[in-house]
Design a protein around this motif. Structure first.
Motif, PDB file in Angstrom:
ATOM      1  N   VAL A   1       0.867  -1.182   0.000  1.00 34.85           N
ATOM      2  CA  VAL A   1       0.000   0.000   0.000  1.00 34.85           C
ATOM      3  C   VAL A   1       0.898   1.224   0.000  1.00 34.85           C
ATOM      4  O   VAL A   1       1.718   1.399   0.906  1.00 34.85           O
ATOM      5  CB  VAL A   1      -0.935  -0.003   1.226  1.00 34.85           C
ATOM      6  CG1 VAL A   1      -1.774   1.272   1.241  1.00 34.85           C
ATOM      7  CG2 VAL A   1      -1.839  -1.226   1.219  1.00 34.85           C
ATOM      8  N   ALA A   2       0.748   2.055  -1.024  1.00 36.62           N
ATOM      9  CA  ALA A   2       1.601   3.236  -1.142  1.00 36.62           C
ATOM     10  C   ALA A   2       1.326   4.191   0.001  1.00 36.62           C
ATOM     11  O   ALA A   2       0.169   4.542   0.267  1.00 36.62           O
ATOM     12  CB  ALA A   2       1.372   3.918  -2.478  1.00 36.62           C
ATOM     13  N   PRO A   3       2.363   4.625   0.689  1.00 42.91           N
ATOM     14  CA  PRO A   3       2.162   5.545   1.809  1.00 42.91           C
ATOM     15  C   PRO A   3       1.882   6.965   1.333  1.00 42.91           C
ATOM     16  O   PRO A   3       2.313   7.385   0.269  1.00 42.91           O
ATOM     17  CB  PRO A   3       3.482   5.463   2.569  1.00 42.91           C
ATOM     18  CG  PRO A   3       4.489   5.110   1.535  1.00 42.91           C
ATOM     19  CD  PRO A   3       3.793   4.244   0.521  1.00 42.91           C
ATOM     20  N   ASP A   4       1.109   7.686   2.126  1.00 41.92           N
ATOM     21  CA  ASP A   4       0.865   9.103   1.887  1.00 41.92           C
ATOM     22  C   ASP A   4       1.846   9.925   2.708  1.00 41.92           C
ATOM     23  O   ASP A   4       2.194   9.561   3.834  1.00 41.92           O
ATOM     24  CB  ASP A   4      -0.564   9.473   2.277  1.00 41.92           C
ATOM     25  CG  ASP A   4      -1.586   8.764   1.398  1.00 41.92           C
ATOM     26  OD1 ASP A   4      -1.271   8.545   0.204  1.00 41.92           O
ATOM     27  OD2 ASP A   4      -2.678   8.440   1.912  1.00 41.92           O
ATOM     28  N   ILE A   5       2.300  11.029   2.112  1.00 41.77           N
ATOM     29  CA  ILE A   5       3.237  11.915   2.808  1.00 41.77           C
ATOM     30  C   ILE A   5       2.424  12.978   3.543  1.00 41.77           C
ATOM     31  O   ILE A   5       1.686  13.745   2.916  1.00 41.77           O
ATOM     32  CB  ILE A   5       4.223  12.575   1.822  1.00 41.77           C
ATOM     33  CG1 ILE A   5       5.016  11.482   1.084  1.00 41.77           C
ATOM     34  CG2 ILE A   5       5.166  13.514   2.560  1.00 41.77           C
ATOM     35  CD1 ILE A   5       5.949  12.050   0.022  1.00 41.77           C
ATOM     36  N   PRO A   6       2.538  13.045   4.854  1.00 39.64           N
ATOM     37  CA  PRO A   6       1.793  14.064   5.610  1.00 39.64           C
ATOM     38  C   PRO A   6       2.243  15.460   5.194  1.00 39.64           C
ATOM     39  O   PRO A   6       3.389  15.662   4.757  1.00 39.64           O
ATOM     40  CB  PRO A   6       2.146  13.758   7.064  1.00 39.64           C
ATOM     41  CG  PRO A   6       2.640  12.358   7.069  1.00 39.64           C
ATOM     42  CD  PRO A   6       3.299  12.163   5.744  1.00 39.64           C
ATOM     43  N   PRO A   7       1.344  16.462   5.286  1.00 37.28           N
ATOM     44  CA  PRO A   7       1.725  17.846   4.945  1.00 37.28           C
ATOM     45  C   PRO A   7       2.894  18.328   5.777  1.00 37.28           C
ATOM     46  O   PRO A   7       2.933  18.135   6.998  1.00 37.28           O
ATOM     47  CB  PRO A   7       0.451  18.632   5.253  1.00 37.28           C
ATOM     48  CG  PRO A   7      -0.647  17.635   5.184  1.00 37.28           C
ATOM     49  CD  PRO A   7      -0.063  16.352   5.664  1.00 37.28           C
ATOM     50  N   GLY A   8       3.906  18.924   5.051  1.00 40.75           N
ATOM     51  CA  GLY A   8       5.075  19.451   5.746  1.00 40.75           C
ATOM     52  C   GLY A   8       6.123  18.434   6.049  1.00 40.75           C
ATOM     53  O   GLY A   8       7.158  18.747   6.655  1.00 40.75           O
ATOM     54  N   ALA A   9       5.910  17.136   5.683  1.00 42.40           N
ATOM     55  CA  ALA A   9       6.876  16.075   5.964  1.00 42.40           C
ATOM     56  C   ALA A   9       7.647  15.723   4.711  1.00 42.40           C
ATOM     57  O   ALA A   9       7.218  16.001   3.590  1.00 42.40           O
ATOM     58  CB  ALA A   9       6.167  14.848   6.513  1.00 42.40           C
ATOM     59  N   ASP A  10       8.826  15.104   4.888  1.00 38.18           N
ATOM     60  CA  ASP A  10       9.681  14.727   3.756  1.00 38.18           C
ATOM     61  C   ASP A  10       9.364  13.327   3.257  1.00 38.18           C
ATOM     62  O   ASP A  10       9.738  12.966   2.140  1.00 38.18           O
ATOM     63  CB  ASP A  10      11.152  14.804   4.156  1.00 38.18           C
ATOM     64  CG  ASP A  10      11.565  16.262   4.436  1.00 38.18           C
ATOM     65  OD1 ASP A  10      10.936  17.175   3.858  1.00 38.18           O
ATOM     66  OD2 ASP A  10      12.481  16.450   5.264  1.00 38.18           O
ATOM     67  N   LEU A  11       8.734  12.486   4.094  1.00 31.51           N
ATOM     68  CA  LEU A  11       8.450  11.117   3.656  1.00 31.51           C
ATOM     69  C   LEU A  11       7.258  10.567   4.418  1.00 31.51           C
ATOM     70  O   LEU A  11       6.853  11.099   5.450  1.00 31.51           O
ATOM     71  CB  LEU A  11       9.680  10.223   3.851  1.00 31.51           C
ATOM     72  CG  LEU A  11      10.282  10.093   5.283  1.00 31.51           C
ATOM     73  CD1 LEU A  11       9.564   9.036   6.091  1.00 31.51           C
ATOM     74  CD2 LEU A  11      11.762   9.769   5.209  1.00 31.51           C
ATOM     75  N   GLY A  12       6.713   9.465   3.869  1.00 35.30           N
ATOM     76  CA  GLY A  12       5.646   8.731   4.530  1.00 35.30           C
ATOM     77  C   GLY A  12       5.987   7.262   4.579  1.00 35.30           C
ATOM     78  O   GLY A  12       6.668   6.739   3.700  1.00 35.30           O
TER      79      GLY A  12
END
Length: 466
Positions: A121-132
């Motif tokens: 499952v492809a991770p979502d990157i939280p707003p303001g973060a560099d990775l998920g």
């Protein structure tokens, strides 16, 4: 006294409310053992489950941490190589050192992934973060996916067979420990129940011994806990029963001894009458009159003795006497009315004040009557009996010979009669009844010397608290 075992008592003599009637159930020893076993088993089981879950979580978290660390290393090397060939070469090199981990890399500018085909499952990157990051279990693998802000995604999947085997082995060990704990809890429960109920077993044996043998023997007291206090209370009960039995035996023996005198006199007179009648002779009128008076006097003495014995037995056996609010001054007046008829030649000087109290009216009147009668018996003809009641202190004084100091305690004993009183009428129980009644009402009684050398009997009574 005849004691019967419970099994000897017919069922029809026991009502449903009788405390001896109960349903047969599990012995308390087994109930206590079962309770101890359940408590220990639940505690061991809870500790085993918590330990199993904790260790399983720690092992899984360790796998996740290792996958995250490996994913960071792979992505950093892939960025340095900067080419697809370099990425594939780096993946192959990684798998040489980690054969149980599958890996897939998808560069940000490419829609294709390189390496192994891994479902994730492809991770979502939280707003303001560099990775998920996402971590999940798919099939028998632990899958970690990391996606960076430039679109680069790396996926690692590690086979969890070894970890699952380790967790299964741990579960087997914990299950064995749990079963061993339950077994030990059974042994501990049996030990605790046996040890804890040992004083109760001794107590039961003591009760059974009394029931079967009628032997009032105290039991040994061990320690100072609640069971020891129960043993002490039981011994006190046994002592009370022994004293009651001793007093009962003494009363019967003394009563039999006292009854012999009038019975012997009556028998002698009756035999004399029969002998004269059988011989055909006649008895002079004056002798017949003396015999008649003697028999009547002995019958009166027996009646007095029997009445006093009945009073003592009633006082001893009455566990819950009927008590009401009374005035001791009025009780004295009622007793005076009766005693003045018995001693018309005496003067009764009375000075009393009201004294309300809680008590048994009939018993108190009988006690006061005995005090007044004793004073009247020892007063000389034409003498004066002085009665005083102030602040709950009752004094009855006579002008007789008085009571010697060494006999002032003995006069309250049952059937005690001094040398001077043996020729006087009476049963020797009057003052014993007085003492018993006064003590039962929370008071005290003793003998002093009156102002003119006679006897002064003093009794104190607690008043009514408003």
């Amino acid at each position: 006294m005849i004691l019967r075992k419970y099994s000897d008592i017919p069922d029809e003599e026991l009502s449903p409310s009788d405390p001896r009637v109960h349903e047969a159930g599990t012995p308390i020893r087994w109930r206590l053992s079962l309770l101890t076993t359940l408590i220990v088993a639940v505690a061991v089981g809870a500790i085993t489950l918590v330990t199993y879950w904790t260790v399983s979580g720690i092992l899984t978290a360790s796998v996740d941490a290792e996958l995250d660390q490996n994913a960071t290393g792979v992505i950093s090397r892939s960025e340095n190589l900067g080419s697809i060939a370099g990425i594939r070469e780096d993946i192959e090199q990684f798998k040489l050192y980690h054969p149980d981990i599958r890996v897939a890399v998808q560069p940000g500018e490419d829609s294709l992934s390189y390496g192994d085909a891994i479902q994730f499952v492809a991770p979502d990157i939280p707003p303001g973060a560099d990775l998920g990051t996402t971590v999940q279990t798919i099939g028998n693998e632990r899958v970690l996916a990391k996606r960076y802000s430039d679109g680069t995604t790396i996926v690692l999947a590690q086979d969890m067979a070894r970890t699952h085997d380790l967790i299964s082995a741990l579960g087997s060990v914990m299950l064995g420990i749990c079963l061993l704990g339950i077994l030990l809890s059974i042994v501990a429960g049996a030990f605790v129940s046996t040890t804890g109920l040992r004083p109760l077993v001794r107590f039961q044996r003591a009760v059974d011994r009394i029931t079967h043998t009628d032997e009032l023997k105290p039991i040994q007291v061990h320690g100072s806990d609640e069971l020891a206090q129960l043993s002490i209370s039981f011994n006190e009960m046994v002592e009370t029963l022994q004293e009651s039995r001793r007093r009962q035996s003494s009363l019967i023996a003394d009563a039999g001894h006292e009854l012999k005198t009038p019975l012997t006199s009556i028998r002698t007179n009756v035999e004399l009458l029969l002998m004269v009648l059988n011989s055909g002779q006649t008895i002079p009128d004056d002798e017949r009159r003396d015999i008649k008076h003697d028999v009547i006097a002995q019958l009166d003495e027996m009646a007095t003795l029997i009445n006093d014995l009945v009073d003592l037995a009633r006082d001893d056996g009455e566990a819950n006497p009927s008590t009401v609010e009374i005035d001791l001054d009025q009780v004295i007046d009622a007793a005076l009315t009766r005693v003045e008829r018995r001693h018309p030649d005496l003067t009764f000087d009375v000075d009393s004040e009201p004294w309300p109290m809680i008590g048994e009216s009939a018993a108190l009147e009988r006690a006061v009557l005995n005090l007044l009668g004793n004073a009247g018996k020892w007063s000389p003809p034409g003498g004066t009996v002085r009665v005083r009641l102030h602040d709950g202190r009752l004094e009855v004084s006579d002008s007789g010979p008085g009571i010697a100091v060494d006999e002032r305690e003995k006069v309250f004993e049952r059937f005690y009669r001094s040398d001077e009183s043996r020729s006087m009428p009476g049963s020797g129980l009057g003052l014993s009844i007085v003492q018993q009644t006064v003590l039962r009402h929370g008071g005290s009684v003793w003998v002093e010397e009156s102002d003119d050398g006679g006897a002064k009997l003093v009794a104190t009574f607690p008043g009514l608290t408003r």
